[in-house]
Scaffold this motif. Structure first.
Motif, mmCIF file in Angstrom:
data_model
loop_
_atom_site.group_PDB
_atom_site.id
_atom_site.type_symbol
_atom_site.label_atom_id
_atom_site.label_comp_id
_atom_site.label_asym_id
_atom_site.label_seq_id
_atom_site.Cartn_x
_atom_site.Cartn_y
_atom_site.Cartn_z
ATOM 1 N N LEU A 275 0.831 -1.207 0.000
ATOM 2 C CA LEU A 275 0.000 0.000 0.000
ATOM 3 C C LEU A 275 0.865 1.256 0.000
ATOM 4 O O LEU A 275 0.632 2.192 -0.778
ATOM 5 N N VAL A 276 1.871 1.290 0.866
ATOM 6 C CA VAL A 276 2.759 2.452 0.938
ATOM 7 C C VAL A 276 3.501 2.631 -0.381
ATOM 8 O O VAL A 276 3.632 3.754 -0.894
ATOM 9 N N ARG A 277 3.978 1.534 -0.952
ATOM 10 C CA ARG A 277 4.720 1.614 -2.214
ATOM 11 C C ARG A 277 3.845 2.209 -3.318
ATOM 12 O O ARG A 277 4.283 3.090 -4.076
ATOM 13 N N GLN A 278 2.605 1.732 -3.402
ATOM 14 C CA GLN A 278 1.726 2.247 -4.452
ATOM 15 C C GLN A 278 1.365 3.712 -4.209
ATOM 16 O O GLN A 278 1.253 4.499 -5.159
ATOM 17 N N PHE A 279 1.178 4.086 -2.935
ATOM 18 C CA PHE A 279 0.871 5.482 -2.654
ATOM 19 C C PHE A 279 2.059 6.375 -2.988
ATOM 20 O O PHE A 279 1.887 7.471 -3.534
ATOM 21 N N ILE A 280 3.278 5.929 -2.673
ATOM 22 C CA ILE A 280 4.465 6.715 -3.015
ATOM 23 C C ILE A 280 4.552 6.906 -4.526
ATOM 24 O O ILE A 280 4.867 8.005 -5.020
ATOM 25 N N ASN A 281 4.221 5.867 -5.285
ATOM 26 C CA ASN A 281 4.305 5.956 -6.745
ATOM 27 C C ASN A 281 3.214 6.831 -7.355
ATOM 28 O O ASN A 281 3.453 7.578 -8.311
ATOM 29 N N LYS A 282 1.995 6.754 -6.788
ATOM 30 C CA LYS A 282 0.849 7.404 -7.436
ATOM 31 C C LYS A 282 0.332 8.620 -6.683
ATOM 32 O O LYS A 282 -0.256 9.524 -7.300
ATOM 33 N N GLY A 283 0.517 8.653 -5.360
ATOM 34 C CA GLY A 283 -0.023 9.747 -4.575
ATOM 35 C C GLY A 283 0.998 10.804 -4.198
ATOM 36 O O GLY A 283 0.679 12.005 -4.157
ATOM 37 N N LEU A 284 2.226 10.366 -3.922
ATOM 38 C CA LEU A 284 3.251 11.316 -3.490
ATOM 39 C C LEU A 284 3.532 12.397 -4.528
ATOM 40 O O LEU A 284 3.693 13.567 -4.167
ATOM 41 N N PRO A 285 3.592 12.069 -5.824
ATOM 42 C CA PRO A 285 3.802 13.145 -6.810
ATOM 43 C C PRO A 285 2.730 14.238 -6.729
ATOM 44 O O PRO A 285 3.033 15.421 -6.903
ATOM 45 N N ALA A 286 1.481 13.853 -6.454
ATOM 46 C CA ALA A 286 0.404 14.847 -6.347
ATOM 47 C C ALA A 286 0.561 15.701 -5.095
ATOM 48 O O ALA A 286 0.219 16.886 -5.095
ATOM 49 N N LEU A 287 1.104 15.120 -4.017
ATOM 50 C CA LEU A 287 1.405 15.908 -2.822
ATOM 51 C C LEU A 287 2.517 16.915 -3.120
ATOM 52 O O LEU A 287 2.447 18.079 -2.706
ATOM 53 N N ILE A 288 3.529 16.465 -3.831
ATOM 54 C CA ILE A 288 4.647 17.344 -4.178
ATOM 55 C C ILE A 288 4.173 18.499 -5.056
ATOM 56 O O ILE A 288 4.596 19.647 -4.892
ATOM 57 N N GLU A 289 3.246 18.201 -5.976
ATOM 58 C CA GLU A 289 2.740 19.218 -6.910
ATOM 59 C C GLU A 289 1.655 20.102 -6.288
ATOM 60 O O GLU A 289 1.222 21.076 -6.894
ATOM 61 N N GLY A 290 1.199 19.733 -5.071
ATOM 62 C CA GLY A 290 0.164 20.528 -4.414
ATOM 63 C C GLY A 290 -1.251 20.170 -4.814
ATOM 64 O O GLY A 290 -2.209 20.853 -4.432
ATOM 65 N N ARG A 291 -1.424 19.081 -5.574
ATOM 66 C CA ARG A 291 -2.782 18.667 -5.964
ATOM 67 C C ARG A 291 -3.473 17.885 -4.854
ATOM 68 O O ARG A 291 -4.694 17.719 -4.878
ATOM 69 N N LEU A 292 -2.716 17.403 -3.909
ATOM 70 C CA LEU A 292 -3.243 16.805 -2.684
ATOM 71 C C LEU A 292 -2.675 17.592 -1.514
ATOM 72 O O LEU A 292 -1.492 17.941 -1.508
#
Length: 293
Positions: free
Chosen positions: A238-255
């Protein structure tokens, strides 16, 4: 979760710390010598999912359950990410398996998990229906992406869903309420819809002999899920998939993590009292007094 554990109704998994707290942020102090190829090093700013023990100055955590804090996100706000965003990601992509163009109803949408769900659901290209317990909360969840939001205390969310879907209903209901919403959930789910239960804040009994026939009539899928008592391997994936798919959106400010307030951890009683009022929007955080920024 913390309130339930404090009352004795949600014990930690066997062998885990009985100290409250399932998500933390901080600075890596030491990496165990048994880790052959470390992902993180002392001094790294990270956040992590833990099965317990988060109300502490130090925690021990599986390295594969750790997430780097994105640039621009403060240490305290980072603590509002791991459990709520991982739970939301699990509900959407592991359980409901949503895809672009679907419609999703999110209950308790102004909660920590609810605010994460709204953002992740919009990121997935879905239409978001939401419920919340006050007009203030309804206004807030619309501001972070909910297309349609209803105050469930004064309105009928099932009628609103049917009105805005031409009586078709939603594809997915993400439900942490349970008993008090069950009949309206079935009413506003589309045929072949998916109903995911991840909490029972509104009760755990279905007082109706027709419950199964109502499910069958619409060919609904009913799923129950938790995160805390999952295996380490499940959490690692779960963490691996979130890092791959969710973390970029956090970095970009979309999350963005939604934080209601941050209190010194000496004021934990005040934090719990406020949580029990159900007035918070997003997370209530505790800051360790001597935290290194």
């Amino acid at each position: 979760m913390d309130l339930m554990q404090r009352r004795g109704s949600y014990p930690p998994p066997s062998g885990c710390s009985e100290i409250l707290g399932v998500e933390v942020s901080g600075i890596v102090e030491r990496v165990d010598s048994g880790v052959s190829v470390p992902i993180y090093r002392p001094g790294d700013h990270v956040m992590a999912l833990v099965p317990g023990g988060g109300y502490a100055e130090y925690v021990t955590v599986d390295e594969t359950h750790v997430i780097p804090i994105p640039p621009g996100i403060a240490m305290d706000k980072a603590a509002a990410i791991p459990e709520v965003f991982l739970t939301a990601f699990q509900l959407l992509h592991f359980e409901a398996k949503v895809h672009s163009g679907q419609s999703v109803l999110i209950h308790a949408a102004a909660s920590g998990v609810g605010t994460a769900l709204i953002q992740l659901t919009k990121l997935a290209g879905c239409q978001v229906f939401a419920t919340a317990g006050s007009d203030t909360k309804v206004k807030f969840v619309k501001g972070i992406g909910a297309d349609i939001a209803v105050n469930y205390k004064t309105g009928e969310f099932d009628k609103s869903v049917l009105e805005h879907t031409s009586n078709r209903g939603v594809d997915v209901v993400l439900d942490c309420v349970g008993e008090s919403h069950w009949l309206r959930n079935i009413s506003c789910l589309a045929t072949d819809g998916i109903w995911v239960i991840y909490g029972l804040l509104g009760g755990r009994k279905i007082p109706d002999d027709n419950f199964l026939s109502l499910l069958l009539r619409k060919r609904l899928t009913l799923k129950g899920t938790t995160l805390r008592n999952r295996t380490d391997e499940y959490k690692t994936n779960l963490v691996r998939q979130f890092i791959n798919k969710g973390l970029p959106a956090l970095i970009e400010g979309r999350l963005k993590p939604i934080v209601d307030r941050v209190l010194p951890w000496e004021n934990v009683g005040e934090a719990h009292d406020y949580m029990e009022t159900n007035a918070n929007i997003g997370k209530i955080l505790l800051r360790v007094t001597d935290e290194r920024e």
